[in-house]
Design a protein around this motif. Structure first.
Motif, PDB file in Angstrom:
ATOM      1  N   ALA A  44     -61.796 106.269 -20.367  1.00 21.26           N
ATOM      2  CA  ALA A  44     -61.810 107.635 -19.823  1.00 21.26           C
ATOM      3  C   ALA A  44     -60.415 108.163 -19.518  1.00 21.26           C
ATOM      4  N   HIS A 152     -60.311 111.253 -16.797  1.00 16.27           N
ATOM      5  CA  HIS A 152     -61.404 112.225 -16.731  1.00 16.27           C
ATOM      6  C   HIS A 152     -61.815 112.407 -15.275  1.00 16.27           C
ATOM      7  N   ASP A 203     -60.776 118.917 -18.293  1.00 17.12           N
ATOM      8  CA  ASP A 203     -61.427 117.852 -17.527  1.00 17.12           C
ATOM      9  C   ASP A 203     -60.487 116.680 -17.241  1.00 17.12           C
ATOM     10  N   TYR A 204     -59.360 116.679 -17.891  1.00 14.80           N
ATOM     11  CA  TYR A 204     -58.440 115.541 -17.729  1.00 14.80           C
ATOM     12  C   TYR A 204     -57.344 115.862 -16.715  1.00 14.80           C
TER      13      TYR A 204
END
Ligand code: FMN
Length: 247
Positions: A44, A152, A203-204
């Motif tokens: 992630a 994430h 989202d990161y």
């Protein structure tokens, strides 16, 4: 070099040579680190790898932000507040880097900073010299490569855990190839310069950065902070807690 040798040789490098890192070597390191384990194999994390002009451009932006912010900190009130709010230097990273360390850990952090300044011959009260050394973070210690690590936002601590394992894997693979690294939380203070240069998905979130290159012969690279011993990190067992195992 075996894994234990890489683990013991790796140390934070804070002065790099200008020698560029060949693209194939950089790719090899990243490919090797991608073997790292992760929660349900999600991996992630994402990275922004800055080299050449992009690296220099982000370096300049971050370093200018730091210079400006330092000047503003020295201004009298209320100018400090006005300038702070209007000069584009407020931290715009995704995580708050100013963690109030618990007492037990605070001392280790202080010792670490003091040890570094001592190695560099910087006096305890020489704030300008300490500030200048802090600024070196934003110059990537002259490294030709800066890697920015994102996690994430929905993965919580597991994203941080996975990215940490990946980060150490990157550092070990770099060590094996004669390269030096410095993981840097400081590179998460301002996110806008790296987001301006890379297509970072929203989202990161930027967790930290890593400077990478060939270590220079410089006294700063001799600094080896004292690590905790095994007995300091291992909890003791509780007497009498073992239950008899039923057949
Ligand atoms: C997540 C993380 C953030 C760090 N942030 C910084 C930083 O902003 N600046 C810096 O000079 N070193 C930074 N370091 C390096 C640590 O100070 C260093 O790992 C520690 O003092 C132990 O020294 P060693 O890496 O030489 O073993 C960071 C390391 C990690 C793992």
């Amino acid at each position: 070099m075996n894994v234990t040798e890489a683990l013991t040789q790796r140390t934070s490098i804070r002065q790099f040579k200008a020698t560029p890192v060949p693209q194939n070597v950089l790719d090899e390191i990243i490919d090797a680190a991608l073997n790292a384990p992760s929660s349900s194999n999600t991996q992630a994390y994402r990275i922004a790898v800055a080299t050449d002009d992009v690296c220099d451009s982000i370096r300049n932006e971050l370093s200018n932000k730091f210079s400006k912010a330092s000047k503003i900190k020295r201004m009298p009130m209320p100018l400090k507040i006005v300038k702070g709010l209007t000069s584009g230097v407020l931290p715009d990273g995704d995580f708050n880097p100013n963690i109030a360390y618990p007492k037990e850990l605070k001392q280790r952090s202080v010792d670490c900073g003091m040890g570094l300044y001592q190695t560099l011959g910087i006096e305890r009260h020489d704030h300008r010299a300490r500030e200048r050394q802090m600024q070196r973070n934003f110059e990537f210690f002259d490294a030709p490569v800066a890697i920015f690590l994102f996690i994430h936002e929905k993965m919580g601590v597991y994203g941080a855990l996975d990215s940490g394992i990946f980060l150490q894997s990157l550092m070990l693979a770099a060590t094996e190839r004669g390269l030096g690294t410095c993981a840097q939380g400081a590179l998460g203070v301002w996110g806008s310069p790296v987001r301006r240069h890379f297509q970072v998905e929203k989202d990161y979130k930027l967790i930290c950065g890593l400077s990478l290159g060939y270590p220079d012969e410089h006294v700063v690279n001799d600094y080896r902070p004292v690590k905790r011993t095994r007995s300091e990190v291992q909890f003791s067992t509780k007497a009498g807690a073992v239950q008899p195992v039923r057949a």
